[in-house]
Design an enzyme around this catalytic site. Structure first.
Site, short mmCIF file in Angstrom:
data_model
loop_
_atom_site.label_atom_id
_atom_site.label_comp_id
_atom_site.label_asym_id
_atom_site.label_seq_id
_atom_site.Cartn_x
_atom_site.Cartn_y
_atom_site.Cartn_z
N TYR A 175 0.86 -1.19 0.00
CA TYR A 175 0.00 0.00 0.00
C TYR A 175 0.89 1.23 0.00
CZ TYR A 175 -2.91 3.77 1.85
OH TYR A 175 -3.55 4.97 2.03
N GLU A 223 -3.39 7.60 -3.93
CA GLU A 223 -3.35 6.36 -3.16
C GLU A 223 -3.24 5.18 -4.12
OE1 GLU A 223 -5.78 5.09 0.70
OE2 GLU A 223 -6.97 4.82 -1.12
#
Lengths: 406, 292
Positions: free
Chosen positions: A101, A189
Site C-alpha cells: 500500500y 493512493e
C-alpha cells in the site's frame, strides 16, 4: 475532484508511475475491441467513485472474448452501492506476488505531504492502521525541497518490503510524489501497489483527488469531469457556477458564505427539519445568480419549503430581494419561502419584498425564527393531502421550537 | 488595545486598481484605516482616489512606510503577491483572495515559516481583520460592530457577522475580529490568534468559530487547555454535513471519520471550552460569563 481509477492511472502513467496497460470503454463493443488489443486473460473493471467494487461483482478476470462480453454486459449499467456504472476499464491481467500500500496525503495539520507505505496492501488501510499501526511506515516531506532518495529507502526499509524491490518501490514513490506535486493532488493512493511474479512493481489501483482551485493551470484535469456520476442538481448548479451540495431532506436552503450556510443547515436540523441542500450564493451575489439558485433548489422535487438566510457583507440584501422577485416572476414557485435578510441594505431589501407582496413568502427577523418557521411550513406541506391532515391555519400559529417533532 | 491592526497600521493594498480592490480599500479608508498606498505592477505613479499606486511592495515600504499588506489580486497572482510583501519587509499580510491552489498555500506557508518567521499571514480566503474604532482591513461590514472586550476568531466570514451581531444585540463589542479563512492551509491558525487575544489587555472573552474539516479546532482545544486563562466560547458549523462533500470552503470537508463537528465540539468541551450549538447560544453563554 475525485478521479475514476482509470483517470488516475492515466495521470500516473504521464509521470512514469508503472501501471498495467489498459483502455477505457463505455460500450460492450468498445470493451471487446479493447480486450482484443490488450490480449487475454485481462480484467474488466467497473469505474465508479466508491469502494467495494470487487465484492459487488464489478471486477472480473476474463480468459477469452466470450467471457469478456459477458463481463462487460453484466458490469455496464450495474448499480454499485448507489453508483451506476457508465464506464469500464479493461486492463492486462497481472501475476501478483505481493500486495503493498502506498499513498501521499496533503496533511493539513502538518502543512506538508505525508507519505505512507505498508506491506499490508489490498485491504482497507484504516483497518490496518487500527489493528496494527506499526505496519504503516510514514514520513513528511518538506515541500520546499521535495522528495529525496532517502525518503524512499527509509519508507521501504521501515515498512519491511522485500529487499529485492526496495529500489524499484523507492523509484515508484519518487514518481508518485512527482505526480502529486505536478498535478496538484490532495491525495494519491495506490492500493494495492503490487510486486508481480517477475519482481516488477506496478500500481494496480489508483485513487486520486485533485485540487479544484488548481484547474486554471491544468485544463486537461479540469476536463476530466465524471459527469455521469454527478447528481443532476449538482451538475446543474456547477454549470451555473453555484456551490451546491445535494442532501436528503425536503427544505431548500440558500445562504451567503459557506460557514453561515453550514450553520443554517445545523439550526434547521435542530428545529426538527431536514435540509434538502447546501447552497452558498457566495459573496456579492447579483440578482441573476439568485434567480438561478432558486431554479436549482426547486429542480429537486423533494423540496417542500425554502429558506433564504442572508447576512449581507459584500452581498447586498436589495440584490437578493430583486433576485427573489425575478425568480418568482420566471419560475412561479408553488412552495413557501421564508426569508431572513440582515446586513448591508437590509431595509431596502425588506422594503422591496414588502412592495412585491410575493405569494407565500414569509419574512423572519432572526436566523432561529426563520429556521423554526420553515420547518413548520415544510411539515404542514407534508401532512397536506392526508385525510387526517391538520388545517394549515392551525399549524402556522408560530409555536416556537416545534416541540411536537418526530 | 486590539490585535494585528490598530491606529499604527499603515496599509498597502495589492490589487487596489481592480474593481473590488478599489471598493474595499476605500471602504477601509473611510473607516479610518491609514491606507498609505497600493501596488499594481505597471501602474506605478497613478493614484486611486488620492492613494498613491506603486509598482512593487518594496517601493511601497520605502516610499510610503507600509507595514501591513492586504492582498486583493486574483488567485493566479495571490501567492506571488504575499511572498513579495513578505520579501519587502511587511510583517502583517492579510489575504482576502479566495480560490488559491492548495499547493501554492503549502509553499507559501512553509517558506514563511522557514525564512520569514516573524511575518504574520492572515488568510487566504478570509474576510480580514477589524479592530472596531481603530482600523478595518478587509471586507467585514464594520457598521455592525463596536469597540468592546470580546475577541472573535473564525474560519468563516458571514458566520462571523452572524455571531458578532448576536453578541452586539446583547450589548457586547469587540477588541478585534479576525477571520483566519476557510482554506486547507491558513497562514495563521486559531492558536496563533488566540495567543494574541490572551496577551491583549482589552480582550476579556474569546469566541472561536470553527467548522468541519482538518484538525485546527482540536489543536486549539489542546492549546487552550494548557495556555489560555481567559474564558473561551466555541462554535462549530457543520454538524449535519455529509462526509466526503466539500461544503463551500475548500477546507470544509469531513474525510472518513476525521474532521467532524461532533469530534471538534467534544475536544473543546473536554478542555473546558463551552460550545454553543447555535450562534444565539454563543451569545447566551457570553452573557453568562461576562454578565449582561
Amino acid at each position: 475532484m475525485d478521479l475514476l481509477e482509470y483517470q488516475g492511472k492515466q495521470l500516473f502513467a504521464r509521470h512514469g508511475v508503472p501501471v498495467p496497460d489498459g483502455k477505457p470503454a463505455t460500450s460492450v463493443d468498445d470493451a471487446l475491441a479493447a480486450a482484443d488489443v490488450i490480449g487475454y486473460p485481462c480484467v474488466v473493471k467497473a469505474q465508479v467513485l466508491i469502494g467495494g467494487r470487487g465484492k459487488a461483482g464489478g471486477i472480473k478476470v476474463v480468459k477469452d472474448r466470450d467471457e469478456a462480453r459477458d463481463a462487460a454486459e453484466a458490469i455496464l449499467g450495474m448499480d454499485i452501492r448507489g453508483h451506476t456504472v457508465h464506464e469500464i476499464w479493461v486492463e492486462a491481467a497481472s501475476d501478483i506476488a505481493e500486495e503493498y500500500y502506498a499513498s501521499i496525503v496533503f496533511d493539513r495539520s502538518a502543512k506538508a505531504p505525508l507519505m505512507l507505505l505498508s506491506t499490508q496492501g489490498g485491504m482497507d488501510i484504516e483497518e490496518v492502521a487500527e489493528r496494527d499501526p506499526d505496519a504503516i511506515a510514514r514520513l513528511h516531506v518538506d515541500p520546499l525541497i521535495g522528495f529525496q532518495g532517502f525518503h524512499g529507502r527509509r519508507l521501504a526499509f521501515e515498512a519491511g518490503v522485500a529487499e529485492d524491490v526496495v529500489r524499484p518501490v523507492g523509484a515508484l514513490l519518487a514518481k508518485l510524489y512527482d505526480a502529486f506535486v505536478a498535478e496538484e493532488a490532495m491525495l494519491v493512493e495506490v492500493n494495492p501497489l503490487t510486486v508481480l511474479t517477475d519482481r516488477s512493481v506496478k500500481a494496480l489501483d489508483a485513487k486520486v483527488t485533485l485540487d479544484d482551485n488548481s484547474f486554471y493551470r491544468h485544463p486537461d484535469n479540469a476536463a476530466l469531469r465524471n459527469v455521469g456520476a454527478e447528481d443532476p442538481q449538482e451538475q446543474m448548479a456547477k454549470e451555473r457556477g453555484l456551490t451546491y451540495v445535494k442532501l436528503d431532506g425536503d427544505i431548500g436552503i440558500l445562504g451567503n458564505g459557506a460557514g453561515l450556510v453550514m450553520s443554517t443547515l445545523d439550526v434547521v436540523s435542530q428545529a426538527g427539519g431536514a435540509p434538502a441542500n447546501f447552497l452558498d450564493a457566495g459573496g456579492g451575489s447579483k440578482a441573476e445568480a439568485i434567480t438561478q439558485a432558486v431554479e436549482v433548489i426547486l429542480s429537486d422535487p423533494k423540496v417542500k419549503a425554502v429558506l433564504f438566510n442572508i447576512f449581507g457583507g459584500i452581498t447586498r440584501c436589495d440584490e437578493i430581494a430583486r433576485g427573489l422577485i425575478e425568480a418568482f416572476d420566471q419560475i412561479k414557485p408553488t412552495v413557501p419561502f421564508v426569508v431572513r435578510l440582515d446586513g448591508t441594505n437590509d431595509k431596502e431589501g425588506r422594503a422591496l419584498l414588502a412592495e412585491a407582496n410575493l405569494p407565500n413568502v414569509h419574512m423572519a427577523t432572526t436566523m432561529l425564527e426563520a429556521a423554526e418557521k420553515v420547518v413548520e411550513l415544510a411539515r404542514s406541506a407534508n401532512v397536506e393531502g392526508r385525510p387526517d391532515a391538520a388545517l394549515p391555519g392551525q399549524t402556522t400559529g408560530g409555536t416556537p421550537g416545534g416541540g411536537d417533532s418526530s | 488595545m486590539s490585535v494585528l491592526i490598530d491606529k499604527d497600521t499603515r496599509l498597502c493594498v495589492s490589487g487596489i486598481t481592480g474593481r473590488e480592490g478599489t471598493f474595499h480599500a476605500m471602504n477601509n479608508k473611510r473607516y479610518g484605516t491609514n491606507v498609505v498606498s497600493g501596488v499594481t505592477p505597471g501602474k506605478g505613479g497613478q493614484d486611486v482616489e488620492g492613494v498613491p499606486v506603486l509598482n512593487t511592495f518594496h517601493a511601497a515600504v520605502s516610499e510610503t512606510g507600509a507595514n501591513t499588506a492586504m492582498i486583493f489580486v486574483p488567485p493566479p497572482f495571490a501567492a506571488d503577491s504575499i511572498l513579495e510583501a513578505a520579501d519587502a519587509g511587511i510583517e502583517t499580510v492579510i489575504c482576502i483572495t479566495e480560490g488559491i491552489p492548495a499547493h501554492d498555500e503549502l509553499r507559501v506557508y512553509n517558506f514563511l515559516r522557514a525564512h520569514r518567521p516573524t511575518v504574520r499571514l492572515i488568510g487566504p480566503n478570509c474576510p480580514g481583520v477589524l479592530s472596531p474604532g481603530k482600523a478595518n482591513v478587509g471586507i467585514i461590514p464594520a457598521a455592525f460592530f463596536k469597540e468592546g472586550n470580546v475577541g472573535v476568531v473564525s474560519r468563516s466570514g458571514t458566520l462571523t457577522y452572524q455571531i458578532g451581531n448576536e453578541l452586539a444585540q446583547r450589548g457586547f463589542g469587540n477588541s478585534s475580529i479576525v477571520g483566519i479563512g476557510g482554506d486547507p492551509v491558513p497562514g495563521s491558525s486559531f492558536i496563533d490568534v488566540i495567543e494574541l487575544f490572551q496577551a491583549d489587555d482589552e480582550t476579556e472573552l474569546i469566541v472561536m468559530s470553527g467548522e468541519i474539516g482538518g484538525s485546527a479546532e482540536e489543536e486549539a482545544a489542546e492549546y487552550i487547555g494548557e495556555h489560555v486563562t481567559k474564558p473561551v466560547v466555541g462554535y462549530i458549523a457543520g454538524f449535519t454535513a455529509p462526509p466526503g462533500k466539500t461544503m463551500g470552503h475548500a477546507g470544509a470537508i469531513v474525510s472518513g471519520s476525521q474532521g467532524t463537528a461532533a469530534a471538534k465540539a467534544e475536544a473543546l468541551e473536554g478542555r473546558g471550552v463551552r460550545v454553543g450549538r447555535t450562534p444565539t447560544e454563543v451569545a447566551d453563554i457570553a452573557v453568562e460569563i461576562l454578565g449582561g
